[in-house]
Enzyme design. Structure first.
Site, mmCIF file in Angstrom:
data_model
loop_
_atom_site.group_PDB
_atom_site.id
_atom_site.type_symbol
_atom_site.label_atom_id
_atom_site.label_comp_id
_atom_site.label_asym_id
_atom_site.label_seq_id
_atom_site.Cartn_x
_atom_site.Cartn_y
_atom_site.Cartn_z
ATOM 1 N N SER A 73 0.772 -1.460 0.080
ATOM 2 C CA SER A 73 -0.042 -0.168 -0.196
ATOM 3 C C SER A 73 0.760 1.410 -0.110
ATOM 4 O O SER A 73 1.881 1.448 0.479
ATOM 5 C CB SER A 73 -0.909 0.010 1.389
ATOM 6 N N ASP A 74 0.258 2.357 -0.730
ATOM 7 C CA ASP A 74 0.988 3.639 -0.343
ATOM 8 C C ASP A 74 0.037 4.622 -0.767
ATOM 9 O O ASP A 74 -1.113 4.486 -1.130
ATOM 10 C CB ASP A 74 2.036 3.602 -1.856
#
Length: 216
Positions: free
Chosen positions: A85-86
């Protein structure tokens, strides 16, 4: 790359899922969010260069990095289902990442005061062994108040959110900086859109809400 067992995530009596689940992130915020699902998972740090490419939009950057993180960890654990995730703050097309220090955080919050900012939170799920790979993006629109310099300084001294994109923790005192939040995945702003994550790990073949050991 050695995954760190998430001991808190193993609390509760949920049965293990068929495949190992790994969170490809060292973020304590994402780890705490994933623990809400009450299924076992491990944590591994992805080795990924997070430098934006020239002309790259915030949404494109977030998606690219989420997938790169998941792929990096999956390369070491090909039989596992890996979550990457980012999050990138989008201020009129400008990428705002983690400030890293006080001066950068002051500059970010001064830029964002009185502005509408879109926090682009991307998630990727990868399993090399099964050939599964999916990405998704949750866009959260945040309206910042017209903050004074003293408010900004007081907030940063109190919470020191230097590891958060956009320099504000909405789950903490950062909520006092905001006028409104618009989204369709309530945990996205904190760092991991759980509705999308659940959808994707189910699609990868993992069971959520499995029968408990104490059930007949």
């Amino acid at each position: 790359m050695n995954p760190v067992p998430s001991t808190d995530a193993h609390h509760g009596a949920a049965l293990p899922t068929a495949r190992r689940l790994i969170l490809g992130s060292t973020s304590p915020y994402r780890r705490e969010l994933l623990q809400r699902l009450q299924i076992p998972f491990d944590v591994a740090a992805p080795a990924v260069d997070e430098t934006p490419r020239p002309g790259e939009s915030p949404a494109t950057l977030a998606l690219r990095l989420a997938l790169a993180k998941a792929r990096a960890v999956a390369a070491a654990f090909p039989d596992a289902v890996v979550i990457g995730s980012d999050q990138v703050a989008d201020l009129n097309g400008q990428c705002l990442g983690k400030p890293g220090n006080h001066a950068n955080a002051v500059a970010q919050l001064r830029q964002m005061r009185g502005q509408s900012v879109v926090f682009q939170t991307a998630v990727a799920v990868v399993c090399l062994q099964s050939g599964f790979e999916q990405t998704d993006l949750a866009a959260v629109k945040v309206q910042f108040r017209a903050l004074g310099d003293e408010e900004i300084e007081n907030y940063l001294q109190a919470e020191q959110p230097y590891d958060c994109a956009g320099s504000a923790k909405s789950e903490g005192l950062g909520i006092t900086l905001l006028e409104a939040i618009e989204n369709d995945d309530p945990t996205a702003l904190v760092g991991l859109p759980l509705i999308r994550t659940c959808r994707m790990i189910r699609a990868a073949g993992m069971a959520l809400l499995p029968a408990r050991k104490d059930q007949p």
